[in-house]
Design an enzyme around this catalytic site. Structure first.
Site, short mmCIF file in Angstrom:
data_model
loop_
_atom_site.label_atom_id
_atom_site.label_comp_id
_atom_site.label_asym_id
_atom_site.label_seq_id
_atom_site.Cartn_x
_atom_site.Cartn_y
_atom_site.Cartn_z
N CYS A 170 22.97 -60.39 65.26
CA CYS A 170 22.89 -58.93 64.71
C CYS A 170 24.29 -58.50 65.29
O CYS A 170 24.78 -58.95 64.31
CB CYS A 170 22.16 -58.63 66.46
SG CYS A 170 20.90 -56.81 65.99
N HIS A 221 15.97 -61.47 65.06
CA HIS A 221 16.42 -61.85 66.81
C HIS A 221 15.67 -63.43 66.75
O HIS A 221 14.43 -63.26 67.34
CB HIS A 221 16.26 -61.38 68.08
CG HIS A 221 17.64 -60.09 67.69
ND1 HIS A 221 18.52 -60.02 68.02
CD2 HIS A 221 18.01 -59.01 67.25
CE1 HIS A 221 19.97 -58.77 68.26
NE2 HIS A 221 18.93 -58.57 67.40
N GLU A 280 16.17 -65.67 68.71
CA GLU A 280 16.09 -66.22 70.63
C GLU A 280 15.91 -64.66 70.87
O GLU A 280 14.59 -65.52 72.60
CB GLU A 280 17.31 -65.77 71.52
CG GLU A 280 17.89 -64.15 71.35
CD GLU A 280 18.32 -63.61 70.39
OE1 GLU A 280 18.58 -64.14 68.97
OE2 GLU A 280 19.14 -62.23 70.47
#
Lengths: 231, 742, 80
Positions: A87, A203, A205
């Site tokens: 990002c 993302h 994560e």
């Protein structure tokens, strides 16, 4: 896998990626402050996390790309070390010249946060070995400026060298219909020439457990954890 | 002290002070105030800071429970959530600024409430909001929605806190006065909470954060003045939010608090330096002396008056342990924040402000707050409306058509367009996203979590303020129960019209009484709140809107419950009594085009018994999906469960003996729909329901409605509605409206 | 010395913000608007007195940070 996560003032997903790395590798990543000049000895992977570094008031990632620590990141990348920009991290990588192109305002002019499907590109890289080629995964996106733009030659080169890491798509794998932000060729992430630098808007994560949306993001961290640099 | 300009009646009026209030000042200080002092009084004694119209009534609210660590009166409320952790939360309005400049008004609203939470030592883990706009047909509505939503997102997304829930409604009574209520929730160690109370004489007062400019001067005064058509001229007072500065301030404050150097801390919110300094001193029984030459200023030539009243954002004031000044300085420098020692605590109990060698203000510090006017304003009760007989209100359309229209109506349509602009996933702990009953956010690595919701039904509050106030609290309670949480405490954000008009004052008084009754009955105390009055345009007040922010604890987030149908062929049950209550319902407003009748009453005893029953069913794994029923009643509830799960349902003929549209769309309270996966579970539920009734405390009913399955929702006597058709009706309205297609 | 650096998107680079503004202007009935491109203006105060020196400094500032020369052009003006 020794990893280091860089925190810029305004980074805000550093904790999320630290958690993902800790769970996948079993080791605590080192936190690096933006004013540090060096990376710890033996660092395999440097992560530039999501956020709004320095407020991102000029252009996203523009100021972070010129932070003191970025010289060390450039040196690390030049030596073949792994760099992952997620990002805002991707925005910093393109601003710093480590990856080509630029991330413009989303075509719809709005910040978008939602679950998003991606089609995985090649899997012979340190970042994607746990996935299969063409696999459709569901991860999160959360950005206002993720519209990947580059000149025709750059796009041709990225495609020709098979350097598109992920493309946006629908759950069924339709790339054009699944593009949320207007990115050229539905690009969600790209590699550097030597495949050691990956920048991506989504993302992974945030998708590491069933309880919180799903586990399709785990593969990226498991790939990194399994990676051993050739001696 | 120099007294220029002269204090004229016009100047006093411009400061929003009534002649008798000015007389009170003269009596208090025994002389004419300076301009700076007049400004200080106007800021401290306006409605926003002094609660002068509401204080008398707020005193009646229940604020205590064994788990309450800090009730109202601090920056935010604090409750114990177990494991040595505390939840710090509050909701606050930013209505007037958001109407004038929607983007910046909303950003600074979010910024202000986040500061209230981290000032107390808590790291924010979630925000919510409650938004009320004018009629969709009003020419300004689209622009206001677009700006407010972008502003809330712009601030929270950058600051790095997930926006996990909220509500959004439309009504013509908000045409010239929208509501933007923002709630922030943070987590701290329960023994490491920071307060505003200063201690020790001669300790340094430190200013931290952004520089002071002329922004928002008289913002707090503006927030207490009714709008007229000159509102557009008030633009220059709007403050600008800087989420980056706030993020730095957060990290610096939390790092500083760990060093043990912070004695007292207060954010500079409404009325900026004035109210933060006065509060720190007054709470600690100390005087404060400020040297304005030391204030970091953004503009040149700022006067004492301007510095004392500036509402520049992202600023903090603190009293530091002088022994740890160097350590603190290193942290401020690390985070690149402006800071300065701007004064000291004294033992004089005076609030002294010096600028360029002159004393600009010298006032008794305790009296500034304690002696603020307190009004027992005249009020009248809203006349009771008749209870409507559903049999006498025929449905103008088929129930199938009514359902499709209702779920696509502005208030009930999907708000995906809104929450997809908010980062609701950051921090990786959002177990239940926006769109459900309450959001569920894991705390740290779990298993504990919080259930968070914001609720109010302004239609009901307008029809019957007491019942409406009760219902707002009960709905928050119900939403927390439905996700498997234990309701713990609320924050209330009371948005009302002009308190100087007895009918609006009556709405405030009775809503507060209703809230109080529900808090007491449900063991769900108020720990923080905010009052926003004078919400009206050209003399017509807004709908009374006491927004309730509810917090519950979920012991194990892996066992939290959602409203989505989970599997085919499960029994659908309705718990609670159905009388077909159509008065003041969504159906009546949207389908019959009438806003009338008494709203559904809430029986608090039944509410609590059913709440505890449902809590137990979830805890013991007897149900697979749970949804509380509110706007639009049973039919809308079932449609929401079907859409969320992608699984349809068939509802058999219902046994209530009421007109079908009243059964389907009536809004009787204390009702939940659940799904049950096995015969054994169903038997166990029946047993538990009968056991409650057997105690004689209340009659609790459980009805099997039908079962899940297929890709359509079939209501009794209606042709099936496909899930696609439902989705389209539900999802299309807001994006199409915002694109200007409607 | 006062200077202004104007940063604009290069021709051919899609400018969604400019396009939205253009659409809005047209919807206000402001006929005669052909197209809009959005840019940024930086007003900068310099402690320098030499014009050439100032221009060199501003050029460096623009290329190093103010503009992303992949997609943006910049223009330097010395105002006083």
């Amino acid at each position: 896998m020794k990893s280091a996560v860089i925190t810029f003032p305004g980074s805000n997903r550093e904790g999320d990626v630290i958690r993902a790395l800790r769970r996948a590798t079993g080791h605590e990543p080192v936190s690096i402050w933006h004013q540090d000049m060096d990376l710890p000895q033996g660092t395999d992977l440097v992560v530039l996390p999501g956020g709004f570094s320095y407020g991102d008031y000029l252009r996203c990632g523009a100021i972070a790309a010129r932070a003191p620590v970025m010289d060390a990141v450039r040196t690390h990348a030049a030596k073949g070390g792994l760099v992952l920009g997620i990002c805002n991290g991707f925005q910093i990588l393109v601003e710093s010249g480590l990856l080509p192109g630029v991330l413009m305002r989303n075509a719809g002019l709005k910040f978008i946060c939602k679950m998003q499907h991606l089609k995985v590109g090649r899997t012979d890289t340190p970042f994607t070995s746990a996935y299969s080629e063409g696999q459709i995964i569901k991860v999160a996106i959360a950005h206002g400026e993720g519209n990947y733009v580059a000149d025709t030659d750059t796009i041709a080169r990225l495609e020709g060298e098979n350097r598109v890491a992920f493309r946006y798509c629908t759950a069924e794998g339709n790339t054009k219909a699944g593009n949320p932000n207007g990115s050229l060729n539905d690009i969600a992430g790209i590699y550097s020439e030597r495949l050691n630098v990956l920048g991506m808007m989504p993302h992974p994560e945030n998708l590491i457990e069933t309880l919180v949306g799903g586990i399709d993001g785990r593969g990226l961290f498991e790939s990194l954890s399994a990676f051993r640099r050739a001696a | 002290m120099k007294n220029t300009p002269a204090i004229t009646p016009e100047l006093i009026a411009q400061h929003g002070l009534k002649p008798d209030e000015y007389q009170r000042i003269l009596t208090l200080i025994g002389r004419e105030p300076t301009l700076t002092e007049l400004g200080i009084f106007s800021a401290m004694w306006n409605e926003h800071c002094s609660y002068k119209s509401s204080r008398l009534h707020l005193r009646g609210l229940p604020t205590k429970a064994p788990w309450v660590i800090q009730g109202p009166g601090e920056n935010a409320g604090v409750i114990d959530i177990g494991d040595g952790l505390a939840c710090v939360f509050k909701m606050e309005s930013h209505n007037h600024p958001s109407y004038i400049e929607p983007y910046q008004g909303a950003t600074t609203g979010v910024g202000g409430i986040l500061r209230d939470v981290f000032t107390m030592g808590a790291r924010p883990i979630a925000t919510l909001n409650a938004l009320r706009f004018g009629s969709p047909d009003h020419p300004k509505t689209r622009h206001l929605v677009s700006g407010v939503v972008a502003g809330i997102g712009g601030y929270g997304n950058s600051f790095g806190v997930p926006t996990v829930g909220g509500q959004m409604g439309f009504h013509s009574r908000y045409d010239g006065n929208i509501l933007v209520n923002a709630m922030a929730v943070g987590i701290a160690k329960s023994d490491e909470i920071f307060y505003a109370k200063a201690t020790g004489v001669g300790n340094p007062i430190v200013y931290l954060g952004s520089k002071t400019g002329r922004d928002g001067i008289h913002g707090a005064t503006m927030a207490s003045a009714a709008f007229d058509d000159s509102a557009d001229e008030k633009r220059p007072t709007v403050q600008v939010g800087d989420p980056f500065a706030e993020k730095l301030l957060l990290e610096a404050c939390l790092e500083l608090m760990k060093t043990g150097s912070v004695i007292a801390i207060q954010d500079m919110g409404a009325a900026g330096l004035t109210s933060s300094a006065v509060e720190m001193g007054a709470k600690g029984d100390l005087g404060i002396e400020l040297d304005l030459d030391k204030i970091p200023c953004r503009e040149e030539g700022m006067t004492a008056y301007e510095m004392m009243l500036s509402e520049s954002q992202e600023r903090m004031l603190m009293v530091l342990d002088p022994a740890k000044e160097k350590q603190a300085e290193a942290i401020f420098i690390k985070w690149g924040l402006d800071f300065a020692i701007v004064g000291k605590t004294t033992d004089t109990l005076r609030f002294v402000v010096k600028h360029k060698g002159e004393v600009m203000a010298d006032l008794p510090i305790k009296e500034l707050g304690d002696e603020a006017p307190l009004y027992d304003r005249p009020y009248v009760e809203t006349p009771k409306r008749p209870v409507l007989d559903a049999a006498k209100i025929p449905s103008p359309v088929s129930n199938r058509e009514a359902l499709l229209k209702l779920i696509g109506s502005p208030d009930l349509a999907s708000k995906r367009w809104v929450w997809e602009q908010y980062d609701h996933l950051i921090l990786g702990n959002t177990v239940q996203q926006p769109g459900g009953d309450a959001a569920v956010v894991r705390v740290g690595e779990g298993p504990r979590g919080l259930a968070l919701t914001s609720d109010v039904t302004p239609r009901y509050c307008d029809a019957d303020p007491f019942e409406g106030g009760k219902q707002a609290v009960a709905e928050a309670y119900r939403n927390i129960i439905a996700v498997g949480g234990t309701p713990k405490a609320i924050t209330d954000n009371l948005n009302f019209g002009n308190p100087e008009r007895p009918e609006y004052m009556g709405q405030l008084v009775y809503c507060i009484r209703g809230i109080g009754a529900a808090c007491a009955g449900l063991d769900f105390p108020v720990v923080s709140g905010n009052v926003s009055l004078y919400n009206e345009t050209n003399g017509l007040g807004i709908l009374p809107t006491p927004t309730i922010g509810g917090v519950g604890v979920v012991d194990d987030v892996t066992k939290s419950m959602s409203l989505a149908f989970k599997a085919e062929n499960e029994a659908i049950i309705l718990i609670g009594e159905t009388t077909g209550w159509l008065g003041s319902s969504s159906w009546l407003a949207e389908i019959a085009g009438r806003e009338e009748g008494a709203p559904p009453p809430v029986d608090l005893v039944v509410e609590k018994l059913i709440g505890e029953l449902v809590h137990g069913l979830i805890k013991d794994g007897l149900v697979t999906a749970v949804h509380d029923l509110s706007d639009g009643g049973l039919a809308v509830g079932l449609a929401e469960m079907a859409m969320a799960g992608g699984i349809g349902a068939t509802i058999a003929a219902m046994p209530f003996g009421l007109p079908a549209h009243a059964e389907l769309f009536g809004e009787d309270q204390a009702r939940y729909v659940a799904t049950v996966g096995s015969k054994d579970a169903l038997d166990e539920i029946s047993r538990r329901v009968s056991a409650i009734t057997a105690t004689g405390e209340a009659l609790v009913l459980m009805t099997v409605l039908g079962k899940t399955g297929g890709k359509t929702l079939t209501l009794p006597g209606e042709s099936p509605i496909s899930l696609d058709e439902l989705e389209q009706a539900h999802e299309n309205w807001l994006p199409a409206y915002m694109a200007g297609e409607l | 010395m006062k200077a202004r650096v104007t940063v604009t998107l290069k021709n051919g680079v899609l400018d969604p913000q400019g396009k939205a503004i253009e659409g809005a202007l047209k919807s206000f009935g402001l006929d005669g608007v052909d197209s809009v491109r959005q840019g940024k203006v930086f007003d900068i105060e310099l402690s320098l007195t030499d014009k050439a020196e100032a221009e060199a400094l501003l050029k460096a500032a623009a290329e190093k940070l103010l503009a992303n020369t992949v997609v943006e052009n910049y223009r330097i003006e010395i105002l006083s």
